[in-house]
Each structure stands twice: as C-alpha cells, then as structure tokens.
Design an enzyme around this catalytic site. Sequence first.
Site, PDB file in Angstrom:
ATOM      1  N   ASP A   7     -21.584-113.943 -31.021  1.00 52.75           N
ATOM      2  CA  ASP A   7     -22.712-112.910 -30.915  1.00 52.75           C
ATOM      3  C   ASP A   7     -23.868-113.187 -30.393  1.00 52.75           C
ATOM      4  O   ASP A   7     -24.146-114.588 -30.076  1.00 52.75           O
ATOM      5  CB  ASP A   7     -23.026-112.327 -32.330  1.00 52.75           C
ATOM      6  N   GLU A   9     -28.229-111.954 -29.214  1.00 50.78           N
ATOM      7  CA  GLU A   9     -29.297-111.255 -29.360  1.00 50.78           C
ATOM      8  C   GLU A   9     -29.953-111.464 -28.031  1.00 50.78           C
ATOM      9  O   GLU A   9     -29.954-112.588 -27.316  1.00 50.78           O
ATOM     10  CB  GLU A   9     -30.418-111.839 -30.577  1.00 50.78           C
ATOM     11  N   GLU A  52     -38.783-102.725 -29.288  1.00 50.18           N
ATOM     12  CA  GLU A  52     -37.519-102.200 -29.668  1.00 50.18           C
ATOM     13  C   GLU A  52     -36.742-103.332 -30.007  1.00 50.18           C
ATOM     14  O   GLU A  52     -35.897-103.186 -31.134  1.00 50.18           O
ATOM     15  CB  GLU A  52     -37.073-101.498 -28.579  1.00 50.18           C
ATOM     16  N   HIS A 149     -30.533-108.173 -37.622  1.00 50.93           N
ATOM     17  CA  HIS A 149     -29.781-108.786 -36.877  1.00 50.93           C
ATOM     18  C   HIS A 149     -29.804-110.402 -36.666  1.00 50.93           C
ATOM     19  O   HIS A 149     -31.196-110.477 -36.211  1.00 50.93           O
ATOM     20  CB  HIS A 149     -29.265-108.274 -35.631  1.00 50.93           C
ATOM     21  N   ASP A 154     -24.556-112.800 -37.831  1.00 48.19           N
ATOM     22  CA  ASP A 154     -23.564-111.691 -37.244  1.00 48.19           C
ATOM     23  C   ASP A 154     -22.091-112.120 -36.991  1.00 48.19           C
ATOM     24  O   ASP A 154     -21.158-111.410 -37.230  1.00 48.19           O
ATOM     25  CB  ASP A 154     -24.146-110.856 -36.161  1.00 48.19           C
TER      26      ASP A 154
END
Length: 229
Positions: A7, A9, A52, A149, A154
């Site tokens: 995963d 980010e 965001e 997250h 994750d």
Amino acid sequence: MREIVLDTETTGFDPFSGDRIVEIGAVELVGHMPTGNHYHQYINPQRDMPTEAFEVHGISEEFLKDKPLFAAIAQDFLDFIGDAKLVIHNAAFDMKFLNAELGWVNKPKIPNDRAIDTVAMARKKFPGSPASLDALCRRFGITTERELHGALLDSQILADVYLELIGGRQPGLVLSEKTDQSETGITDANWRPSPRPQALAARLTETESAAHQAFVEKLGDAALWKRFS
C-alpha cells in the site's frame, strides 16, 4: 510462492499533476502465509501536503522534511519486492504512482501484470457489494482499529482480507507429516492426498446394508447411488 501485499500513501491522486508518494508499506506472504517480514518507508515528497490528503493519512509536510527522497530508497524497495506478485487494493492507483516515481529516478518500472487487484477480486466474488477495504473488513469480521490510513497498517489489514478472498487464512492447508517441505518450512502447495493402498473395512451391519440396498432398488435404474456401486 512469494507475494507482497502493498500500500502507498500520497499527496493526491495524480503523479503527473505534481502528486508524490509519501509512504510505502508492504508485508511478505510465502505460500499464502505471513512471514513477519515487511518493508516500511516514509518519503520526502519535496512539496506541500494538501489538507485533503492530510485528513486521510495524517502525514504532515513538517514530519516528512527529514525523510529520504524516493531516489534514495528506490533500490531498497525494488530489492524487497524482488519478482514477487504484488497484492494491492485498487492496484491501478498504486502502480501508477510507483512506476511514475521509478521512471523519474531511472529505475526499472514494475510490469502491470505483476499486480493482483483485490478490488477486482472482491467485485467478482461479491457482485454489487461495496468493495472498499473497510467494507471487506466488516464482511470478514477483521478488526481494523484505525482512525487514519497508514501504508504499513493498511497492507497488514489487506493481507488478512486477501487471504479471506482466496478462501481463508490457510486455503491449501493439509495435515500430514509426509508432505514435502522446502528449506523455508513451507508445505508444498502441489501436494495432494493419494488413494489408500487398502480400502477401509465397511462399518455397516448386514442388516443396515440390506435395508440400504432395498431402498436403492425402490428408486429405479436412474438412482444416483447405482453410479457408485
């Protein structure tokens, strides 16, 4: 069989509009079992962190200032994943970012066919149902215990989800002391039980056997039991 559950980010949705990877997390599976081996790295994106994105993962621009650039960690990352298949939730997103970053530092890109997309797997297995990671955790009763997250967390959660999607935590489990094992101790996935050299003795009494035979005769010539007699 080695697989890497992975995963990332990022600062946003599109690497070609200025977004960058800020965290990579990955866990290793061998024979569909976690080995405990993992990779985790924060990365300085050399840009600001949009509000965001921060609200999703909680990684700030200030926190990343002293972290290495992608160029400094690219080879270590490639060495960790090796030639393993990559298990990714919404694989197109992460693969797009990884290959953009690798291309910018003149490292070999990862072929898209190495990615196993768990979103596609979930949609095929549960048509019409939500396929988000959180939704799949609820479906399989997997506890997430997270507010934000994080790439490593994750990927660990996704490993549990992936194992459920392929049939449970030990889909190829066989209980035998005679199965071949590799140097890593992983059971040979190609092993299958062979027929018994001698059939087990019948445990029916003569009365029970006669009653069953009479029942089958009443069913006629098309009776399913007659195919196995």
